[in-house]
Scaffold this motif. Structure first.
Motif, PDB file in Angstrom:
ATOM      1  N   LEU A 250     -78.290  28.770 136.644  1.00  8.10           N
ATOM      2  CA  LEU A 250     -77.299  27.535 136.088  1.00  8.10           C
ATOM      3  C   LEU A 250     -75.582  28.056 136.110  1.00  8.10           C
ATOM      4  CD1 LEU A 250     -78.372  28.604 132.373  1.00  8.10           C
ATOM      5  CD2 LEU A 250     -78.189  26.487 133.310  1.00  8.10           C
ATOM      6  N   LEU A 251     -75.130  29.476 137.537  1.00  9.40           N
ATOM      7  CA  LEU A 251     -73.928  29.634 137.810  1.00  9.40           C
ATOM      8  C   LEU A 251     -73.639  28.976 138.925  1.00  9.40           C
ATOM      9  CD1 LEU A 251     -74.399  33.696 136.473  1.00  9.40           C
ATOM     10  CD2 LEU A 251     -72.667  32.242 135.546  1.00  9.40           C
ATOM     11  N   CYS A 252     -74.830  29.134 139.964  1.00 14.91           N
ATOM     12  CA  CYS A 252     -74.410  28.597 141.363  1.00 14.91           C
ATOM     13  C   CYS A 252     -73.758  27.257 141.429  1.00 14.91           C
ATOM     14  CB  CYS A 252     -75.660  28.200 142.188  1.00 14.91           C
ATOM     15  SG  CYS A 252     -75.712  27.899 143.828  1.00 14.91           S
ATOM     16  N   PRO A 253     -73.600  26.069 140.576  1.00 13.21           N
ATOM     17  CA  PRO A 253     -72.780  25.460 140.567  1.00 13.21           C
ATOM     18  C   PRO A 253     -70.632  25.706 140.293  1.00 13.21           C
ATOM     19  CG  PRO A 253     -74.454  24.485 139.527  1.00 13.21           C
ATOM     20  CD  PRO A 253     -74.976  25.911 139.607  1.00 13.21           C
ATOM     21  N   TRP A 254     -71.395  26.259 139.693  1.00 12.33           N
ATOM     22  CA  TRP A 254     -69.755  27.167 138.923  1.00 12.33           C
ATOM     23  C   TRP A 254     -69.457  28.479 140.210  1.00 12.33           C
ATOM     24  CZ3 TRP A 254     -69.355  29.701 133.735  1.00 12.33           C
ATOM     25  CH2 TRP A 254     -67.686  29.804 133.119  1.00 12.33           C
ATOM     26  N   VAL A 255     -69.792  28.808 141.205  1.00  8.87           N
ATOM     27  CA  VAL A 255     -69.731  29.613 141.725  1.00  8.87           C
ATOM     28  C   VAL A 255     -68.942  28.824 143.316  1.00  8.87           C
ATOM     29  CG1 VAL A 255     -70.172  31.420 143.341  1.00  8.87           C
ATOM     30  CG2 VAL A 255     -70.946  31.164 140.729  1.00  8.87           C
ATOM     31  N   ILE A 256     -70.116  27.217 143.206  1.00  6.99           N
ATOM     32  CA  ILE A 256     -69.271  26.456 144.472  1.00  6.99           C
ATOM     33  C   ILE A 256     -68.343  26.277 143.934  1.00  6.99           C
ATOM     34  CG2 ILE A 256     -69.917  24.352 145.377  1.00  6.99           C
ATOM     35  CD1 ILE A 256     -72.955  24.861 145.282  1.00  6.99           C
ATOM     36  N   VAL A 257     -67.837  25.066 142.682  1.00  7.09           N
ATOM     37  CA  VAL A 257     -66.522  24.558 142.042  1.00  7.09           C
ATOM     38  C   VAL A 257     -65.781  25.882 142.817  1.00  7.09           C
ATOM     39  CG1 VAL A 257     -64.850  24.005 140.386  1.00  7.09           C
ATOM     40  CG2 VAL A 257     -67.741  23.329 140.925  1.00  7.09           C
ATOM     41  N   LEU A 258     -65.248  27.485 142.131  1.00  2.91           N
ATOM     42  CA  LEU A 258     -64.673  28.495 141.993  1.00  2.91           C
ATOM     43  C   LEU A 258     -63.967  28.791 143.740  1.00  2.91           C
ATOM     44  CD1 LEU A 258     -65.987  30.343 138.906  1.00  2.91           C
ATOM     45  CD2 LEU A 258     -64.034  29.592 139.604  1.00  2.91           C
ATOM     46  N   SER A 259     -65.234  28.368 144.491  1.00  5.50           N
ATOM     47  CA  SER A 259     -64.643  29.322 145.911  1.00  5.50           C
ATOM     48  C   SER A 259     -64.134  27.734 146.737  1.00  5.50           C
ATOM     49  CB  SER A 259     -65.963  29.011 145.925  1.00  5.50           C
ATOM     50  OG  SER A 259     -67.358  30.348 146.131  1.00  5.50           O
ATOM     51  N   VAL A 260     -63.991  26.730 146.018  1.00  2.00           N
ATOM     52  CA  VAL A 260     -63.559  25.413 146.569  1.00  2.00           C
ATOM     53  C   VAL A 260     -62.273  25.402 146.091  1.00  2.00           C
ATOM     54  CG1 VAL A 260     -62.917  23.067 147.096  1.00  2.00           C
ATOM     55  CG2 VAL A 260     -65.662  24.970 146.905  1.00  2.00           C
ATOM     56  N   THR A 261     -61.865  25.485 144.595  1.00  2.00           N
ATOM     57  CA  THR A 261     -60.645  25.866 144.114  1.00  2.00           C
ATOM     58  C   THR A 261     -59.331  26.891 143.597  1.00  2.00           C
ATOM     59  OG1 THR A 261     -61.671  25.612 141.933  1.00  2.00           O
ATOM     60  CG2 THR A 261     -61.758  23.453 142.674  1.00  2.00           C
ATOM     61  N   THR A 262     -59.924  27.697 144.107  1.00  2.00           N
ATOM     62  CA  THR A 262     -59.443  29.105 144.385  1.00  2.00           C
ATOM     63  C   THR A 262     -59.378  29.501 144.999  1.00  2.00           C
ATOM     64  OG1 THR A 262     -61.148  30.156 142.650  1.00  2.00           O
ATOM     65  CG2 THR A 262     -59.889  29.373 141.283  1.00  2.00           C
ATOM     66  N   GLU A 263     -58.059  30.372 145.060  1.00  2.00           N
ATOM     67  CA  GLU A 263     -57.921  31.577 145.875  1.00  2.00           C
ATOM     68  C   GLU A 263     -58.519  32.724 146.512  1.00  2.00           C
ATOM     69  OE1 GLU A 263     -54.095  33.049 149.079  1.00  2.00           O
ATOM     70  OE2 GLU A 263     -54.079  32.046 147.151  1.00  2.00           O
TER      71      GLU A 263
END
Length: 767
Positions: A250-263
């Motif tokens: 469940l958390l894997c897609p969210w973590v990928i998005v955070l890694s791309v969009t945040t510093e």
């Protein structure tokens, strides 16, 4: 979240749930190793929470939870083998596991976000409570089977501990600890969470306290709802392994998005392998497995008691001495942290709350002493808790707090005295908060100080109201006379308060007479006029209490006259008569104390008004201490009679208003036909409307004792005694005593001297 109940507790050797339902009986000597293991595990969990706080300074909270879930799932899938062992998981069960994982992620999010706001010390104090502690707390607050006074005391300690963290924590240091750049957050999630805390109108760390309390309640509900599912899927360990695995997906897609969009603040993820491994093992894995083992080997309540104390003590120790080698490195990664560290401050509120949390956990987790009420013995195959009920388990227990408040309010409004105190208290509080609000709005120190002065006055009204309520409580086995005398005690304490106030006002007035200070009278007149109006309403409401004796308005007790006689050793018989007549008039010291308190405030308002006029018109600054001196003397002179009367009642003095009537009544008793004499007459005021008495009478052998008892009862009842006990001693009793005791002649001589007893003006008797 970790399920705190291992599968071995619920299932037998085959895992099918048909085995033993309760904890395994283990000799007490063998429990020591499990207690030591549990304490050591809680110590390591405290280490893991402090490490987690340092990691969250550099790692986003969603990434942090994902890594914890990933490490836990890898370990548990590797060792539990949930796919190769046990029965096949159905589609319906997979849906429930998915819901379980979602709920676990939400609670973890609340938990660790509260950790970032409050720090690890306060998080350990608030969140690390056993399920049985929270369930006992909620039972006391919202049900009528809370477990008696001990559990209520434990619930009160828990609430006091939370209030200490909310109100008495060090705001300055905690505000620095929870600082975050305004208008800039790591992600939309953190922005939403900070906005929700700001919406409450409290500081971040106080919002974190409320958030952790909410998370704690959700965790207990989550564990309770998970028990049935753990049975269906084949045990709690298998459920946890599958739930953590689904959480990772469940958390894997969210973590990928955070890694791309945040510093990212992390310079090297490789340097965080050991800290994350420590947190995963100490917080997620070791704590879960040790709790599962100890729940099997020990009682649930023992696990809660032995587990809470070491984790709270560890939190306090680490809060003062935490200097982990990785800490400085992690702080260096946090670009915003350039200030002096204040993460683990120990304020007075934290220390006091820790003490109260330890006490509450010990009380709430202990088994009920009332007949072993509701002792947990295990769980059914469906996951329903099983309890044994013994002794007085089904007897009536203490009320829930909301119901107690409702019943108390109903009793307050039913009776005139308590109703008047309650209405005036509400009016006083309303005026107090208006003063405080307007004082803060206008930055007027005079209004604020007077508001707090009136708030202190309200404490006297609260004490009087509580005394008026308690005086109507029914008598119990321990307090067989009831609680009527609490009104006397309340009036006595109120009188002492007023004497202390008068003394300090007098001393300050004398000091100001020597050197009168200049006063700013700008806001004194409107404040004093408003206080005078409120106090005049109180004077009118309580003016009937300003007398030493008045007719009781509470109604009257029923009258009953009864006696019985029996034989002793076949030689003599004795009669015992008791009567409870109608309630007479008396001194209500509680209402007098409330009246005098209101009178003192009224005099104070008048004094301020007079002195203000003299200062504004003539510049006489000495008027203020002169008025205060005069008021202090008036207060003292008005309180002395109350203190004197209350002391006389507490010392069981003969009621002054009944002295003459009782003297005449004893003379009438002496003239009753068939009555030889009487001895040991004792009469005292028990409460405002009860005058009690005891007396021994000696009668001839041929007289009908019930007739004598009725005559004596009627005479003393007419004299004002409405709670009477009569001891009847017949002539045969004297003959029996004369053969057995040489002291009989002394008793007979004493009774004969009653005829020559003289009555003095001060109410004393001289033989």
């Amino acid at each position: 979240m970790e399920e705190k109940y291992g599968g071995d507790v619920l299932a037998g050797p085959g895992g099918g749930g048909g085995g033993g339902l309760g904890p395994v009986d283990v000799p007490s000597a063998r429990l020591t190793k499990y207690i030591v293991l549990l304490c050591f595990t809680k110590f390591l969990k405290a280490v893991g929470l402090f490490e987690s706080y340092d990691l969250l300074k550099a790692v986003h909270i969603v990434q942090f939870i994902f890594i914890l879930k990933l490490g836990t799932a890898f370990f548990m899938v590797l060792f539990q083998k949930p796919f190769s062992s046990g029965k096949t998981i159905t589609k319906h069960q997979w849906i429930k596991i998915f819901k379980h994982a979602v709920a676990g992620c939400i609670i973890s999010l609340l938990w660790f976000f509260g950790l970032t706001l409050c720090g690890p010390l306060r998080t350990l104090l608030l969140f690390e409570h056993s399920d049985i502690v929270v369930i006992s707390l909620l039972s006391v607050l919202f049900t009528s089977s809370g477990g008696g006074p001990a559990k209520t005391r434990g619930a009160a300690f828990f609430i006091i501990a939370v209030i200490c963290l909310l109100l008495f924590d060090n705001d300055d240091l905690m505000a620095k600890m929870a600082e975050h750049p305004e208008g800039h957050h790591d992600s939309a999630l953190t922005h939403m969470l900070y906005t929700a805390i700001a919406f409450l109108g409290v500081a971040d760390h106080k919002g974190g306290v409320l958030l952790l309390v909410l998370a704690l309640c959700c965790k207990v509900g989550f564990h309770t709802a998970s028990r049935k599912l753990s049975i269906d899927v084949g045990g709690a360990k298998r459920l946890q392994a599958l739930s953590h695995l689904v959480s990772v997906l469940l958390l894997c897609p969210w973590v990928i998005v955070l890694s791309v969009t945040t510093e990212s603040k992390v310079e090297s993820w490789f340097s965080l392998i050991m800290p994350f491994a420590t947190v995963i093992f100490f917080v997620m894995i070791l704590d879960f497995y040790v709790d599962s083992i100890c729940s099997v080997k020990m009682d649930v309540s023992k696990c809660a008691r032995y587990g809470s104390f070491p984790i709270f003590i560890s939190a306090l120790l680490f809060g003062n001495f935490w200097t982990h080698p990785i800490t400085d490195q992690l702080r260096a990664m946090n670009k915003a942290a350039h200030q002096e560290s204040t993460e683990h401050v120990l304020s007075g509120g934290v220390v006091v709350s820790a003490i109260f949390f330890i006490l509450s956990a010990n009380i709430l987790s202990s088994p009920s002493k009332r007949g072993q009420k509701g002792t947990l013995i295990g769980y059914s195959p469906e996951g329903t808790p099983l309890y044994n009920f013994m002794g007085d388990a089904f007897q009536h227990s203490s009320q829930s707090i909301p119901r107690f408040i409702k019943e108390s309010l109903k009793q307050i409004l039913e009776e005139s005295d308590s109703r008047q105190i309650f209405y005036f208290l509400c009016l006083n509080l309303l005026f107090t908060f208006v003063e405080l609000f307007y004082g803060v709005l206008t930055n007027s120190l005079g209004l604020i100080s007077d508001g707090f002065h009136m708030l202190f006055d309200c404490s006297a009204l609260v004490m009087g109201l509580f005394a008026a309520l308690m005086s109507r409580w029914k008598a119990t086995r321990i307090f067989s006379y009831g609680y009527g005398r609490i009104e006397i005690l309340s009036g006595f304490i109120n009188g002492l308060f007023l004497i202390v106030i008068a003394f300090f006002v007098f001393m300050e007035s004398v000091a100001r007479l020597i050197d009168p200070p200049e006063l700013d009278t700008h806001m004194l007149t409107p404040v004093s006029v408003g206080g005078l109006i409120v106090n005049l309403i109180g004077i009118c409401a309580f003016s009937h209490a300003h007398s030493h004796a008045h007719g009781a308005s509470q109604g009257s007790c029923h009258s009953s006259d009864h006696s019985h006689s029996h034989h002793m050793h076949g030689h003599s018989d004795h009669g015992h008569g008791h009567s409870h007549g109608s309630a007479g008039g008396g001194m209500n010291a509680n209402m007098r104390g409330v009246f005098l308190h209101v009178l003192a405030d009224t005099l104070g308002s008048i004094g301020v008004i007079v002195s203000t006029i003299l200062i504004e018109q003539f510049g006489w600054f000495i008027a203020d201490p002169l008025c205060s001196l005069f008021i202090a003397v008036l207060i003292f002179l008005s309180v002395v009679p109350l203190i004197k009367d209350a002391c006389q009642v507490l010392l069981l003095r003969l009621p002054p208003e009944y002295e003459k009537e009782l003297h005449i009544a004893l003379e009438k008793i002496q003239k009753i036909e068939g009555l030889i004499s009487y001895r040991d007459p004792h009469f005292w005021r028990h409460s405002a409307n009860i005058v009690a008495g005891t007396i021994h009478i000696q009668v001839t052998s041929d007289v009908l004792e019930q007739r004598i008892v009725q005559q004596v009862t009627g005479i003393l009842k007419d004299a004002g005694v409405n709670n009477l006990t009569i001891q009847v001693e017949k002539e045969a009793y004297f003959q029996h005593m004369s053969g057995l005791s040489t002291g009989f002649h002394d008793v007979l001589a004493m009774t004969k001297q009653m005829e020559s007893m003289k009555y003095c003006k001060d109410g004393t008797y001289i033989m």
